[in-house]
Design a protein around this motif. Sequence first.
Motif, PDB file in Angstrom:
ATOM      1  N   TYR A  68      -0.301   8.965 -77.052  1.00 38.60           N
ATOM      2  CA  TYR A  68      -0.479   7.547 -76.738  1.00 38.60           C
ATOM      3  C   TYR A  68       0.845   6.804 -76.930  1.00 38.60           C
ATOM      4  O   TYR A  68       1.473   6.899 -77.992  1.00 38.60           O
ATOM      5  CB  TYR A  68      -1.563   6.946 -77.628  1.00 38.60           C
ATOM      6  N   VAL A  69       1.247   6.067 -75.908  1.00 37.78           N
ATOM      7  CA  VAL A  69       2.562   5.443 -75.913  1.00 37.78           C
ATOM      8  C   VAL A  69       2.759   4.519 -77.112  1.00 37.78           C
ATOM      9  O   VAL A  69       3.760   4.606 -77.824  1.00 37.78           O
ATOM     10  CB  VAL A  69       2.810   4.675 -74.594  1.00 37.78           C
ATOM     11  N   GLN A  70       1.811   3.622 -77.360  1.00 34.07           N
ATOM     12  CA  GLN A  70       1.990   2.655 -78.437  1.00 34.07           C
ATOM     13  C   GLN A  70       2.063   3.334 -79.799  1.00 34.07           C
ATOM     14  O   GLN A  70       2.913   3.008 -80.636  1.00 34.07           O
ATOM     15  CB  GLN A  70       0.855   1.620 -78.423  1.00 34.07           C
ATOM     16  N   VAL A  88       2.745  14.156 -74.258  1.00 35.24           N
ATOM     17  CA  VAL A  88       1.788  15.052 -73.602  1.00 35.24           C
ATOM     18  C   VAL A  88       0.561  14.327 -73.055  1.00 35.24           C
ATOM     19  O   VAL A  88      -0.327  14.964 -72.488  1.00 35.24           O
ATOM     20  CB  VAL A  88       1.345  16.173 -74.571  1.00 35.24           C
ATOM     21  N   GLY A  89       0.493  13.006 -73.225  1.00 36.16           N
ATOM     22  CA  GLY A  89      -0.678  12.255 -72.775  1.00 36.16           C
ATOM     23  C   GLY A  89      -0.472  11.565 -71.442  1.00 36.16           C
ATOM     24  O   GLY A  89       0.616  11.573 -70.867  1.00 36.16           O
ATOM     25  N   HIS A  90      -1.541  10.945 -70.963  1.00 32.70           N
ATOM     26  CA  HIS A  90      -1.482  10.206 -69.700  1.00 32.70           C
ATOM     27  C   HIS A  90      -0.588   8.977 -69.873  1.00 32.70           C
ATOM     28  O   HIS A  90      -0.597   8.327 -70.916  1.00 32.70           O
ATOM     29  CB  HIS A  90      -2.883   9.764 -69.278  1.00 32.70           C
ATOM     30  N   ILE A  91       0.188   8.690 -68.849  1.00 36.42           N
ATOM     31  CA  ILE A  91       1.118   7.552 -68.901  1.00 36.42           C
ATOM     32  C   ILE A  91       0.839   6.607 -67.742  1.00 36.42           C
ATOM     33  O   ILE A  91       0.852   7.031 -66.578  1.00 36.42           O
ATOM     34  CB  ILE A  91       2.586   8.018 -68.793  1.00 36.42           C
ATOM     35  N   GLN A  92       0.594   5.340 -68.048  1.00 36.60           N
ATOM     36  CA  GLN A  92       0.529   4.332 -66.999  1.00 36.60           C
ATOM     37  C   GLN A  92       1.959   4.033 -66.563  1.00 36.60           C
ATOM     38  O   GLN A  92       2.872   3.980 -67.388  1.00 36.60           O
ATOM     39  CB  GLN A  92      -0.144   3.065 -67.528  1.00 36.60           C
ATOM     40  N   ARG A 115       4.047   8.927 -58.055  1.00 29.05           N
ATOM     41  CA  ARG A 115       4.276   7.542 -58.478  1.00 29.05           C
ATOM     42  C   ARG A 115       4.818   7.498 -59.904  1.00 29.05           C
ATOM     43  O   ARG A 115       5.758   6.747 -60.203  1.00 29.05           O
ATOM     44  CB  ARG A 115       2.968   6.763 -58.358  1.00 29.05           C
ATOM     45  N   LEU A 116       4.240   8.286 -60.787  1.00 31.23           N
ATOM     46  CA  LEU A 116       4.727   8.321 -62.164  1.00 31.23           C
ATOM     47  C   LEU A 116       6.124   8.939 -62.214  1.00 31.23           C
ATOM     48  O   LEU A 116       6.994   8.451 -62.952  1.00 31.23           O
ATOM     49  CB  LEU A 116       3.774   9.115 -63.054  1.00 31.23           C
ATOM     50  N   ALA A 117       6.361   9.977 -61.457  1.00 30.96           N
ATOM     51  CA  ALA A 117       7.689  10.589 -61.426  1.00 30.96           C
ATOM     52  C   ALA A 117       8.739   9.565 -61.005  1.00 30.96           C
ATOM     53  O   ALA A 117       9.819   9.468 -61.616  1.00 30.96           O
ATOM     54  CB  ALA A 117       7.694  11.783 -60.471  1.00 30.96           C
ATOM     55  N   THR A 118       8.429   8.776 -59.996  1.00 27.37           N
ATOM     56  CA  THR A 118       9.351   7.748 -59.521  1.00 27.37           C
ATOM     57  C   THR A 118       9.595   6.692 -60.596  1.00 27.37           C
ATOM     58  O   THR A 118      10.736   6.254 -60.806  1.00 27.37           O
ATOM     59  CB  THR A 118       8.797   7.088 -58.248  1.00 27.37           C
TER      60      THR A 118
END
Length: 247
Positions: A68-70, A88-92, A115-118
Amino acid sequence: MASTATAAAVTEVPMALKQTIALVKGAASRARFPSAHLPTLVAVSKKKPASFIQAAYDAGHRHFGENYVQEFLEKVDELPGDIKWHFVGHIQTNKANSLLRVPNLFIVESVDSKRLATALDKACVKNDRPEPLSVFLQINTSGEENKSGFPPGECVDAVKFVRESCPNLRFLGLMTIGMLARSQAARGDGPNPDFVTLRDCREKVCEELKIDKNRVELSMGMSQDFEAAIEEGATNVRVGSSIFGSR
């Protein structure tokens, strides 16, 4: 009482880590598809306080994973700067910039869309990252609707996109979060289909894009199945509860 229990759990981390490393080495010695190096053990510390990570760090470990990012950003400042962080988690996509502010972010294992790669590629530039960000592309090997990732049939196109259109990313391999039921069913009953699928994806990618197979990592296997994953060719395993206890 709770703080006493936490302190007791922290003292158990070094031994649990040592035991897990031994299991990794044992599985590597039995591997049907051995990797070119001893598989990397990523100690996944989500929902655990920084003290647990510090205990594993003090025992000599350096590769840690967060989901989790936060939570990740809150822990980073409390811990040594030479930790090799795996996200290792999902990233918005709108969190990419925040993530790239961490100088010792070692790799993002969960790139699940172009989209995430960009977004990550642009975030590298915005944050003046001195070298390309290493990434694994997440493949949805089980086909579950609730799982993120590229379909196996799109793995070659996805890798080609990152290599050709994202100059600030370094493609290092493929990752999957397999179906739990398959992990449980596969014990003693043949190889896990998710592991076989990811390995097949690597074969296709390497054949069509002319990449040395030893240069493409396979991140697969977690606490419940990392030994089986290593036996099937994993070069990177993500283990949490076996090291840090249940969450």
